[in-house]
Design a protein around this motif. Structure first.
Motif, mmCIF file in Angstrom:
data_model
loop_
_atom_site.group_PDB
_atom_site.id
_atom_site.type_symbol
_atom_site.label_atom_id
_atom_site.label_comp_id
_atom_site.label_asym_id
_atom_site.label_seq_id
_atom_site.Cartn_x
_atom_site.Cartn_y
_atom_site.Cartn_z
ATOM 1 N N THR A 68 -10.928 20.544 3.568
ATOM 2 C CA THR A 68 -9.776 21.345 3.958
ATOM 3 C C THR A 68 -9.231 20.768 5.252
ATOM 4 O OG1 THR A 68 -10.716 23.329 2.919
ATOM 5 C CG2 THR A 68 -8.978 23.649 4.553
ATOM 6 N N LYS A 69 -8.029 20.237 5.165
ATOM 7 C CA LYS A 69 -7.501 19.472 6.292
ATOM 8 C C LYS A 69 -6.640 20.348 7.189
ATOM 9 C CE LYS A 69 -5.078 15.180 7.429
ATOM 10 N NZ LYS A 69 -6.120 14.809 8.388
ATOM 11 N N PHE A 70 -7.080 20.468 8.443
ATOM 12 C CA PHE A 70 -6.302 21.125 9.480
ATOM 13 C C PHE A 70 -5.688 20.015 10.346
ATOM 14 C CE2 PHE A 70 -9.345 24.284 8.195
ATOM 15 C CZ PHE A 70 -8.681 25.493 8.301
ATOM 16 N N ASP A 71 -4.404 20.040 10.460
ATOM 17 C CA ASP A 71 -3.712 18.998 11.231
ATOM 18 C C ASP A 71 -3.426 19.487 12.639
ATOM 19 O OD1 ASP A 71 -3.567 17.199 9.048
ATOM 20 O OD2 ASP A 71 -1.895 18.361 8.210
ATOM 21 N N LEU A 72 -3.796 18.684 13.617
ATOM 22 C CA LEU A 72 -3.514 18.997 15.012
ATOM 23 C C LEU A 72 -2.054 18.672 15.319
ATOM 24 C CD1 LEU A 72 -4.402 19.737 17.922
ATOM 25 C CD2 LEU A 72 -5.027 17.319 18.215
ATOM 26 N N ILE A 73 -1.347 19.640 15.870
ATOM 27 C CA ILE A 73 0.045 19.425 16.253
ATOM 28 C C ILE A 73 0.076 18.506 17.483
ATOM 29 C CG2 ILE A 73 2.175 20.539 17.040
ATOM 30 C CD1 ILE A 73 1.394 21.130 14.119
ATOM 31 N N LYS A 74 0.796 17.462 17.348
ATOM 32 C CA LYS A 74 0.885 16.471 18.425
ATOM 33 C C LYS A 74 1.447 17.124 19.695
ATOM 34 C CE LYS A 74 2.849 11.902 19.387
ATOM 35 N NZ LYS A 74 3.739 10.810 18.885
ATOM 36 N N ASN A 75 0.887 16.757 20.829
ATOM 37 C CA ASN A 75 1.287 17.249 22.157
ATOM 38 C C ASN A 75 0.853 18.696 22.419
ATOM 39 O OD1 ASN A 75 2.572 14.781 22.639
ATOM 40 N ND2 ASN A 75 4.502 15.552 21.757
ATOM 41 N N SER A 76 0.012 19.251 21.532
ATOM 42 C CA SER A 76 -0.415 20.651 21.723
ATOM 43 C C SER A 76 -1.829 20.753 22.283
ATOM 44 C CB SER A 76 -0.353 21.416 20.394
ATOM 45 O OG SER A 76 -1.392 21.004 19.521
ATOM 46 N N GLU A 77 -2.476 19.624 22.571
ATOM 47 C CA GLU A 77 -3.845 19.661 23.057
ATOM 48 C C GLU A 77 -3.949 20.563 24.300
ATOM 49 O OE1 GLU A 77 -2.134 17.013 22.392
ATOM 50 O OE2 GLU A 77 -3.238 15.644 21.091
ATOM 51 N N GLY A 78 -5.021 21.344 24.340
ATOM 52 C CA GLY A 78 -5.211 22.277 25.441
ATOM 53 C C GLY A 78 -5.139 23.717 24.974
ATOM 54 N N GLN A 79 -5.009 24.625 25.929
ATOM 55 C CA GLN A 79 -5.061 26.056 25.647
ATOM 56 C C GLN A 79 -3.743 26.572 25.076
ATOM 57 O OE1 GLN A 79 -7.729 28.615 26.218
ATOM 58 N NE2 GLN A 79 -6.256 29.393 24.737
ATOM 59 N N VAL A 80 -3.814 27.086 23.839
ATOM 60 C CA VAL A 80 -2.655 27.737 23.216
ATOM 61 C C VAL A 80 -2.852 29.241 23.344
ATOM 62 C CG1 VAL A 80 -1.364 28.095 21.095
ATOM 63 C CG2 VAL A 80 -2.353 25.846 21.587
ATOM 64 N N TRP A 81 -1.825 29.928 23.937
ATOM 65 C CA TRP A 81 -1.948 31.360 24.178
ATOM 66 C C TRP A 81 -1.278 32.212 23.110
ATOM 67 C CZ3 TRP A 81 -5.651 32.270 27.218
ATOM 68 C CH2 TRP A 81 -5.891 31.526 28.369
ATOM 69 N N GLY A 82 -0.120 31.791 22.637
ATOM 70 C CA GLY A 82 0.605 32.659 21.715
ATOM 71 C C GLY A 82 1.631 31.909 20.899
ATOM 72 N N LEU A 83 2.004 32.493 19.771
ATOM 73 C CA LEU A 83 2.995 31.922 18.868
ATOM 74 C C LEU A 83 4.024 32.989 18.534
ATOM 75 C CD1 LEU A 83 0.531 30.123 16.420
ATOM 76 C CD2 LEU A 83 1.898 29.027 18.209
ATOM 77 N N ASP A 84 5.313 32.606 18.549
ATOM 78 C CA ASP A 84 6.389 33.528 18.194
ATOM 79 C C ASP A 84 7.421 32.787 17.359
ATOM 80 O OD1 ASP A 84 5.876 36.138 19.640
ATOM 81 O OD2 ASP A 84 5.692 34.712 21.296
ATOM 82 N N ILE A 85 8.004 33.509 16.412
ATOM 83 C CA ILE A 85 9.073 32.952 15.588
ATOM 84 C C ILE A 85 10.384 33.602 16.012
ATOM 85 C CG2 ILE A 85 9.987 32.710 13.259
ATOM 86 C CD1 ILE A 85 7.086 32.781 12.257
ATOM 87 N N ILE A 86 11.334 32.788 16.380
ATOM 88 C CA ILE A 86 12.671 33.262 16.758
ATOM 89 C C ILE A 86 13.689 32.445 15.977
ATOM 90 C CG2 ILE A 86 14.350 33.468 18.626
ATOM 91 C CD1 ILE A 86 12.037 33.923 20.530
ATOM 92 N N ASP A 87 14.518 33.147 15.226
ATOM 93 C CA ASP A 87 15.550 32.484 14.399
ATOM 94 C C ASP A 87 14.919 31.428 13.509
ATOM 95 O OD1 ASP A 87 17.497 34.076 15.548
ATOM 96 O OD2 ASP A 87 17.976 32.610 17.107
#
Length: 962
Positions: free
Chosen positions: A385-404
Motif C-alpha cells: 500500500t503506497k503512501f506518497d510523501l508530498i514534496k516540500n511537506s517534510e516536518g510537522q503538519v498541523w492541519g488541513l483545510d479545503i477552500i474552494d
C-alpha cells in the motif's frame, strides 16, 4: 444530517419532515457503504516466552467453551485463562505436539514425543493419564504424535506412519507403508492420507477405505481438511494450493495468492465461520486470509507485528479473535475490534494530526510530513500500500483545510497549498501556521503561532497581505460564524471574539469573560455546529445566544457529557462526532412522532489513543472512522455486523481463604455451579474474572461488580479484574460482574450464588441449644429470685428468731440480773431485818433484865412501855414467813419444792438452803442464823446428809441449779 439548531428551535413541521427525510437517506447510505477495506493491520498482542514461561515453540491450539486458550508446547500443556498463563507438564516432561478437547468429557487429549494420554481437568487439577500401556508392544514405538481427532466416542492419534484408534477398551492400529501428513474429520468421518496413494477414510467396521478420485493428491503434503459448511471443505496442502472437497470429489480452489502459498508453504489452517474467512499459517510468510471468492483479505507477518513468521497453529476464540502459535511465542490478533493500524510515514510511525479526503485521495498530516493515498474500495495485502510523501511537506503538519476545492496545509514552516502534482507550495513568508478560514471570495485568514494573517486572492494565487496587530495569541482553534465573527480559543488563555472592520483591514478584539456567561476557561475549546457556536471547558458546555449576545449552559449536551472534559465536535456528512477525555462517538437522533431526541452512540471509550490536545478523527461513514493517534492511524469500525461484538464476561477463578490456607472453589474449567456452600472459616473470597474477549494486555475493557446480600450498588467501572471480600458474615450472596468496552456492554451478567454457612455456634442445632438455654435462663431468672427471696425470708425468719432468742436471752439475762439483784436486795433486806429483829430481841432482853432489877415503879413502867413497843416489832418468825413467801415467788417455789422433795429438812435447814440459793458466803450466813461460822459449816454438813449429796456435788451449785 439534521441541523442542530432545528433540535433547539422547532420552527415548523415542514422543516422537521425535511430534516427527517435527509437524515434517513444519509443514514441508510452510510450503513450500506463502507469507505475503506483491507487498509491497515489489526491489533496484534504479543506474548513472549518470558511472559508465558514455557517452551519457545507451540504446535497446536484450541479453545475451551469456557474461553481458555490451550497450546501444546515444547514443555507441556500451556493454558491462558485471560488473566495469566499456566503450564501443565506430563510426568516424562515430553514435548507435546498435539491436543484435542473432548466433546464428551472433561478431558484434553494430548500427544507428543512417544506419548499418548489425556489431562483430566474436571476438578481443575489437570491430572495426566498415560494411555501408552494400551498400545500393543509391537507398535509401542510412537515417534511423534502430531494430530488427534475425537469422533463418535473414539479417539484417533496420528504418528508418522500410523493411525491409532482408541475406544473404550480396545485399540485399533492402521499402519501405512508411506508417510501420513494429516488427520482430520469431516461429515462425521475420519480422513487421512498416505503419501504415495491419496486419501483414506475409516468406515464403521473399522476398515480403511480409499477415497475414489483422490489419486491426484498422492505425493502432496496435505496439511488439513477445513470445513466451510456442512457439505464442503477445503483440503489444504503445503505447497500445492487449496482444493474444494465435498467428501467424494476434489477440485482445485483458485485464490489470489497461489505463488505466495507455494513460496511460503502452508502448515496450519482455520476457518472463521462468522467472517467466512479462511486463515492459513505459513512456514516463512506469517498468516494470510481469504474470503470465499479466494480474494486475499489480510496478510500479517513479523513486519506487521508478529513475533515470528512461522505460524504452526491457528485458533479462533469464542469471540472471533485469532490466536497464533509460532516458533517464537504466541500472538493474538484482535479481529473483534475491527481495528486496522496504518503508518502513512512507514517505519517512522509518527503521530497523526489531521486527515482529509480530496481529489480521490486521502491525505494524512503527520509529524514527519504530509502523505497521500489513492482511495480504493479494496487494498490487496499482497501488494504494498503506497503512501506518497508530498514534496516540500517534510516536518510537522498541523492541519488541513479545503477552500474552494483547493487543499491548504498548516505547517511548522508556514502556510502551504497542496498542488495536484503532489507537491506543497508555500504561500506565507512567516512560519507556524495552524488553520485556514475563508472570509470573502477573495479573502482568507490563517491562524498562526502568533496571531492572525490576512491573505488576498489575485487571479488564482493567494498573497500574504498582513498580520493583524494587537492580537498575538496562538490561533489553532478558530471558527467563522454566520454573522462574520471569528471565534478563537486557547485551552489556557481563554476565548476571543474577533470582529472585522474597514473591509477586513482591521479587527476589534472582545475577550470573553464572566460578563458573557462563562466563568471558567480551563481547557477552553470553541466549536461550530451548523453555524452555531459552542464552547466547552473543564466543567461545562455553552451555546452562544445571538439574540442576548451571551453564552448559556447547554443542558442537552451537558446531560451527555457530565463528568467528561470535552475536546472536540467534528461535523461531517457522516454525522456529528465528538471526542472527550474518556470516550468518542456520534450524536444521533431518534424520531418519536414529532419529537426529536438526541442520542449518543459511543464509538470508543477507556484510554483515548489521540494526541493529547490535538484530538481528531476523520469519519468514513456513520460507523467507521480514521483515528489520529500518537502512533499512526487507527482504522476503526466496531459496528461491523460481520463480527461478533457481543461482549461477555466470565469468572475464571474463585478462591477461598481462612487467613492462613487458600482453597480453590471454582477453577473456571467447568460449568459454573448454580450455588455453593462455603464453611464459615473460609469467609475470605476472591473472584477473578475476565472478558470473553480475553483482552490480555489491553486495558480498554472495564468491569463493574457487586455482591448482592452485602452491597447495594454496582462498583465504578475500572480495569481491575478481581475483587476480594474479607470476613463476610454468614448468609446467602450472589456475586455479579459485567464488562464494557468501547460502547459495548456485556449482554449477560455473570452471576455466582453461594452461601457462607453459619459458624458452629450459629447452626440450627446450636440455635435449638440456645433456645433451650434461653428457656433455662428464663426459668432460672424466674425461679432463682423466688428461691432467693424464700431463702432470704428463711434467713430473715432465722435471723428474727435468733434475734428474738437473743432478745429473749437478753431479757432472760436481764431478768436473771434483775432476779440476782433482787435476790441480793432480798438477801440484804432479809439480813437487815433479821439483824434488826435480832438486835431488837437483844434490846428487849436487856430491857427485861434491867426492868427486873430496877426498883423505881415509874422507871419500870417506862421500861415496860419500851418493852411493849419493842415487842410489837418482834416478829422475826413472821418476817421469815414473809421472806420465804417472796423468795419462792422469785425462785419458782424453791423452798416449797425442796421441802416437798426433802420433808426432813428443818426450818433452819430451809433458811440455810435459801441463803445458799442466794449464793451467800459462810460468813454472811452465820449472823443470819445467829451462829458461828463453824456452826454454819456443821449445818452445811448436816444438810448434805439430809439431801443425800455425794462428795463430788457442790452444795452451792446444787442449790443454785435446783
Amino acid at each position: 444530517m439534521l441541523k442542530y439548531k432545528y433540535i433547539h428551535k422547532m420552527l415548523d413541521i415542514k422543516k422537521l419532515l425535511i430534516a427527517i427525510f435527509l437524515f434517513t437517506i444519509c443514514t441508510i447510505d452510510n450503513l450500506l457503504l463502507s469507505q475503506v477495506n483491507n487498509l491497515g493491520f489489526p491489533e496484534v498482542i504479543n506474548y513472549s516466552r518470558e511472559e508465558y514461561r514455557a517452551g519457545t515453540q507451540n504446535w497446536e491450539s484450541s479453545c475451551l467453551k469456557q474461553g481458555q486458550i490451550l497450546f501444546s508446547n515444547n514443555e507441556g500443556l500451556l493454558i491462558f485463562d485471560g488473566i495469566g498463563w499456566k503450564l501443565h507438564e506430563t510426568p516424562n516432561k515430553t514435548i507435546l505436539r498435539s491436543l484435542e478437547i473432548s466433546k464428551n468429557s472433561d478431558r484434553i487429549w494430548v500427544g507428543g514425543q512417544d506419548e499418548i494420554g489425556y489431562f483430566d481437568y474436571a476438578d481443575g487439577q489437570f491430572e495426566f493419564i498415560d494411555l501408552k500401556n494400551m498400545i500393543p508392544k509391537e507398535f509401542s514405538s510412537l515417534d511423534d504424535v502430531w494430530e488427534i481427532v475425537e469422533l463418535k466416542e473414539k479417539v484417533y492419534f496420528r504418528s508418522r506412519n500410523k493411525i491409532f484408534q482408541l475406544g473404550e477398551d480396545e485399540v485399533n492400529i492402521f499402519p501405512s507403508e508411506g508417510s501420513i501428513t494429516f488427520l482430520a474429520s469431516f461429515q462425521e468421518r475420519i480422513f487421512y492420507n498416505e503419501w504415495d496413494k491419496g486419501l483414506f477414510t475409516i468406515d464403521e467396521n473399522n476398515e480403511k477405505q480409499f477415497v475414489d478420485g483422490s489419486e491426484n493428491m498422492a505425493k502432496k503434503a496435505i496439511v488439513d481438511i477445513v470445513a466451510i459448511n456442512d457439505q464442503e471443505a477445503l483440503l489444504i496442502t503445503s505447497s500445492n494450493g487449496l482444493f474444494l472437497f465435498n467428501g467424494q470429489t476434489i477440485k482445485k480452489w483458485e485464490t489470489q495468492a497461489e505463488s505466495y502459498l507455494v513460496k511460503n508453504r502452508v502448515i496450519s489452517a482455520a476457518f472463521h465461520s462468522d467472517l467466512k474467512h479462511l486463515y492459513l499459517g505459513t512456514e516463512i510468510g506469517g498468516i494470510i486470509s481469504f474470503n470465499m471468492e479466494g480474494r486475499v483479505e489480510l496478510l500479517l507477518n513479523k513486519q506487521a507485528g508478529l513475533q515470528n513468521n512461522t505460524v504452526t497453529t491457528i485458533t479462533i476464540d469464542n469471540n472471533g479473535n485469532l490466536w497464533l502459535g509460532t516458533y517464537n511465542g504466541i500472538d493474538k490478533i484482535s479481529l473483534s475490534n475491527a481495528n486496522g493500524r496504518i503508518y502513512p510515514d512507514g517505519d517512522l510511525e509518527g503521530a497523526l494530526y489531521d486527515i482529509l479526503e480530496w481529489k480521490d485521495h486521502y491525505y494524512f498530516g503527520t509529524n514527519n510530513g504530509l502523505y497521500k493515498l489513492k482511495k480504493r474500495d479494496y487494498y490487496n495485502p499482497l501488494k504494498e500500500t503506497k503512501f506518497d510523501l508530498i514534496k516540500n511537506s517534510e516536518g510537522q503538519v498541523w492541519g488541513l483545510d479545503i477552500i474552494d476545492d483547493r487543499l491548504y496545509m498548516g505547517h511548522n514552516h508556514g502556510a502551504f497549498e497542496i498542488l495536484e502534482n503532489g507537491s506543497a507550495k508555500e504561500i506565507s513568508p512567516l512560519i507556524g501556521a495552524w488553520r485556514f478560514e475563508k472570509l470573502m471570495p477573495n479573502l482568507m485568514i490563517v491562524g498562526t503561532y502568533a496571531g492572525l494573517d490576512l491573505f488576498e486572492k489575485k487571479g488564482a494565487e493567494w498573497n500574504f497581505v498582513k498580520r493583524y496587530p494587537g492580537f498575538q495569541e496562538s490561533s489553532r482553534i478558530m471558527y467563522l460564524d454566520k454573522e462574520g465573527y471569528l471565534w478563537v480559543s486557547h485551552p489556557y488563555k481563554g476565548l476571543f471574539k474577533i470582529q472585522f472592520k474597514n473591509d477586513f483591514q482591521d479587527i476589534e478584539i472582545d475577550t470573553i469573560g464572566k460578563k458573557d456567561g462563562i466563568a471558567n476557561f480551563e481547557n477552553c475549546y470553541v466549536h461550530e455546529i451548523d453555524d452555531l457556536i459552542f464552547v466547552s471547558t473543564d466543567d461545562h458546555i455553552y451555546k452562544y445566544d445571538y439574540d442576548l449576545k451571551s453564552f448559556d449552559i447547554d443542558e442537552k449536551f451537558m446531560s451527555f457529557f457530565k463528568g467528561h472534559n470535552f475536546r472536540r465536535f467534528i461535523e461531517s456528512k457522516n454525522g456529528l462526532w465528538y471526542i472527550t477525555d474518556k470516550e468518542c462517538g456520534t450524536i444521533k437522533m431518534n424520531n418519536s412522532g414529532l419529537d426529536l431526541k438526541l442520542k449518543k452512540e459511543i464509538f470508543l471509550n477507556g484510554e483515548m489513543p489521540f494526541v493529547g490536545g490535538f484530538e481528531n478523527l476523520f469519519p468514513l461513514s456513520a460507523n467507521e472512522a480514521f483515528l489520529c493517534t500518537n502512533k499512526g492511524v487507527i482504522h476503526k469500525s466496531i459496528f461491523d455486523s460481520s463480527i461478533n461484538n457481543n461482549l461477555s464476561v466470565n469468572l475464571k477463578k474463585i478462591t477461598l481463604s481462612d487467613g492462613i490456607r487458600d482453597s480453590i472453589l471454582y477453577t473456571g474449567f467447568s460449568t459454573i455451579p448454580d450455588r455453593s456452600e462455603v464453611d464459615f472459616e473460609f469467609n475470605d473470597l476472591r473472584f477473578d474474572f475476565v472478558s470473553e474477549l480475553i483482552e490480555g494486555k489491553s486495558r480498554n475493557v472495564k468491569y463493574s461488580f457487586k455482591l448482592d446480600g452485602f452491597e447495594d450498588h454496582w462498583s465504578n467501572w475500572s480495569n481491575i479484574r478481581f475483587k476480594e471480600y474479607t470476613n463476610l458474615p454468614h448468609g446467602e450472596y450472589t456475586f455479579l460482574v459485567k464488562a464494557r468496552k468501547e460502547g459495548i456492554e456485556s449482554g449477560e451478567i455473570e452471576a455466582y450464588s453461594f452461601e457462607i454457612k453459619p459458624p458452629w455456634f450459629a447452626t440450627w442445632l446450636m440455635k435449638v441449644v440456645y433456645l433451650i438455654l434461653a428457656g433455662l435462663i428464663i426459668l432460672l431468672l424466674v425461679t432463682l429470685p423466688n428461691r432467693r427471696i424464700k431463702k432470704e425470708k428463711e434467713i430473715i425468719l432465722t435471723q428474727k428468731k435468733e434475734t428474738e432468742e437473743k432478745v429473749q436471752d437478753l431479757e432472760n439475762e436481764k431478768l436473771q440480773s434483775e432476779i440476782k439483784y433482787k435476790n441480793n436486795e432480798l438477801a440484804n433486806l432479809t439480813m437487815h431485818l433479821l439483824q434488826k429483829s435480832e438486835t431488837l430481841k437483844q434490846i428487849q432482853t436487856e430491857i427485861e433484865n434491867v426492868r427486873k432489877n430496877i426498883k423505881d415503879p415509874a422507871a419500870k413502867k417506862e421500861l415496860k412501855k419500851v418493852f411493849s413497843l419493842l415487842n410489837s416489832d418482834n416478829r422475826l418468825e413472821e418476817d421469815w414467813q414473809n421472806f420465804s413467801y417472796h423468795f419462792d415467788k422469785v425462785h419458782h417455789d424453791f423452798l416449797k419444792r425442796i421441802k416437798e422433795e426433802y420433808p426432813k429438812l428443818s426450818s433452819t435447814d430451809l433458811k440455810l438452803c435459801a441463803y445458799l440459793r442466794l449464793n451467800l458466803t459462810t460468813k454472811e450466813i452465820a449472823p443470819l442464823l445467829n451462829i458461828s461460822t463453824r456452826g454454819v459449816e456443821i449445818s452445811r454438813y448436816r444438810l448434805r446428809k439430809k439431801l443425800a449429796l455425794t462428795s463430788d456435788v457442790n452444795l452451792n451449785s446444787f442449790m443454785i441449779s435446783y
